[in-house]
Design a protein around this motif. Structure first.
Motif, short mmCIF file in Angstrom:
data_model
loop_
_atom_site.label_atom_id
_atom_site.label_comp_id
_atom_site.label_asym_id
_atom_site.label_seq_id
_atom_site.Cartn_x
_atom_site.Cartn_y
_atom_site.Cartn_z
N THR A 2 -5.44 -8.15 -5.96
CA THR A 2 -4.83 -7.45 -5.24
C THR A 2 -3.92 -8.52 -6.34
OG1 THR A 2 -4.06 -7.37 -5.19
CG2 THR A 2 -3.73 -6.57 -5.28
N ASP A 70 -5.38 -9.61 -8.82
CA ASP A 70 -4.55 -10.17 -9.64
C ASP A 70 -5.29 -10.18 -10.61
OD1 ASP A 70 -2.29 -11.63 -11.50
OD2 ASP A 70 -1.50 -12.62 -9.81
N TYR A 106 -3.45 -4.74 -9.49
CA TYR A 106 -2.78 -4.67 -10.26
C TYR A 106 -2.89 -5.54 -11.57
CZ TYR A 106 -1.71 -5.18 -5.56
OH TYR A 106 -2.18 -3.97 -4.28
N VAL A 130 -3.00 0.22 -9.73
CA VAL A 130 -1.07 -0.29 -9.75
C VAL A 130 -1.08 -1.31 -10.82
CG1 VAL A 130 0.51 -1.52 -7.99
CG2 VAL A 130 -1.78 -0.54 -6.74
N ARG A 132 2.33 -1.69 -13.49
CA ARG A 132 4.25 -1.58 -14.03
C ARG A 132 3.91 -1.93 -15.24
NH1 ARG A 132 8.33 -5.57 -11.63
NH2 ARG A 132 8.38 -4.35 -9.71
N LEU A 146 4.13 -7.96 -10.92
CA LEU A 146 3.76 -7.43 -10.20
C LEU A 146 3.66 -8.60 -9.16
CD1 LEU A 146 0.66 -5.59 -12.62
CD2 LEU A 146 1.91 -4.45 -11.40
N GLU A 149 4.26 -6.01 -5.55
CA GLU A 149 3.73 -5.29 -5.28
C GLU A 149 2.75 -6.19 -5.33
OE1 GLU A 149 5.26 -3.45 -8.91
OE2 GLU A 149 5.43 -5.65 -8.17
N ILE A 150 1.75 -6.91 -5.51
CA ILE A 150 0.46 -7.07 -5.00
C ILE A 150 0.83 -8.26 -3.27
CG2 ILE A 150 -0.70 -9.22 -4.90
CD1 ILE A 150 -0.97 -8.99 -7.35
N SER A 152 4.11 -7.30 -1.03
CA SER A 152 4.17 -6.22 -0.43
C SER A 152 2.81 -5.33 0.47
CB SER A 152 4.91 -4.67 -0.82
OG SER A 152 6.24 -5.40 -1.09
N ASP A 153 1.97 -5.55 -0.73
CA ASP A 153 0.60 -4.69 -0.44
C ASP A 153 0.25 -5.29 0.96
OD1 ASP A 153 1.35 -1.90 -1.06
OD2 ASP A 153 -0.03 -2.42 -3.15
#
Length: 221
Positions: A2, A70, A106, A130, A132, A146, A149-150, A152-153
């Protein structure tokens, strides 16, 4: 099985045209890592002595494992090593002998069509993309972030009891606090990244750290 930032358009050359992440941000990360290395209690040798760099496949107490990649950070790490990551081999390597709980990649995407192309790639089978959409500026640069997002997940899935061990493929020190919260929920966090591009605080916070250069022969083409 992620980053906010601005990147020169000439760097658009990964995952079938995905724009590379913020170059200026990576430079700042390097500067921050350098500052962290000056802190005595986080000296590189000390931190590495705490985190034995054993292969994940050698440990059997990981429970359900979720992988968070990432992609921008991994791309630049692989570039520094002069290798190309094989995502299928990477996923197999990470998950070998463990219970698969999800794999999340991500990355920046240029369009919905581009996202669909990524999702249909054989080497990305097993990953949830995932993405953007990138923002293009008049000077030719682009922006895609991102990190939210990383982080948060990582946190949400820990609170949802979706995994026992998270494998975070990034060296970005901005994830240190998210890792701390995840560990407070009783989860383990492994970090994989290139040592020279990795925050010492992130390494210290993790349960296990692996230098990408040590496993490149197993995960690259």
């Amino acid at each position: 099985m992620t980053h906010a930032g601005v990147v020169p358009a000439c760097e658009a050359n990964r995952l079938n045209g995905i724009i590379s992440p913020n170059t200026s941000r990576l430079r700042e990360n390097h500067r921050r890592i350098g500052r962290e290395q000056e802190v005595p209690r986080l000296k590189k040798d000390y931190v590495h002595s705490l985190k034995k760099q054993n292969s994940p496949r050698l440990r059997k107490d990981r429970g359900r494992v979720a992988l968070f990649v990432d992609e921008g950070n991994l791309f630049h790490a692989a570039l520094s090593l002069g290798v190309q990551v094989n995502y299928a081999r990477f996923l197999n390597y990470i998950m070998e002998g463990s219970q698969f709980s999800g794999a999340f990649l991500y990355t920046a995407v240029k369009s919905d069509e581009h996202r669909q192309q990524l999702q249909s790639r054989v080497d990305l089978e097993g990953y949830q993309i995932v993405g953007r959409k990138i923002i293009r500026y008049q000077d030719g640069s682009v922006k895609a972030n991102l990190d939210v997002e990383i982080a948060s997940d990582l946190i949400i899935k820990a609170f949802e009891n979706s995994y026992d061990t998270a494998v975070l493929v990034s060296g970005d020190g901005d994830f240190t606090y998210a890792v701390k919260l995840v560990k407070q929920r009783g989860r383990k966090v492994e970090v994989i990244s290139l040592s020279s591009m990795t925050s010492r605080r992130l390494i210290a916070m993790s349960d296990h750290y692996t230098d990408l250069s040590k496993i490149k022969h197993w995960i690259c083409n």
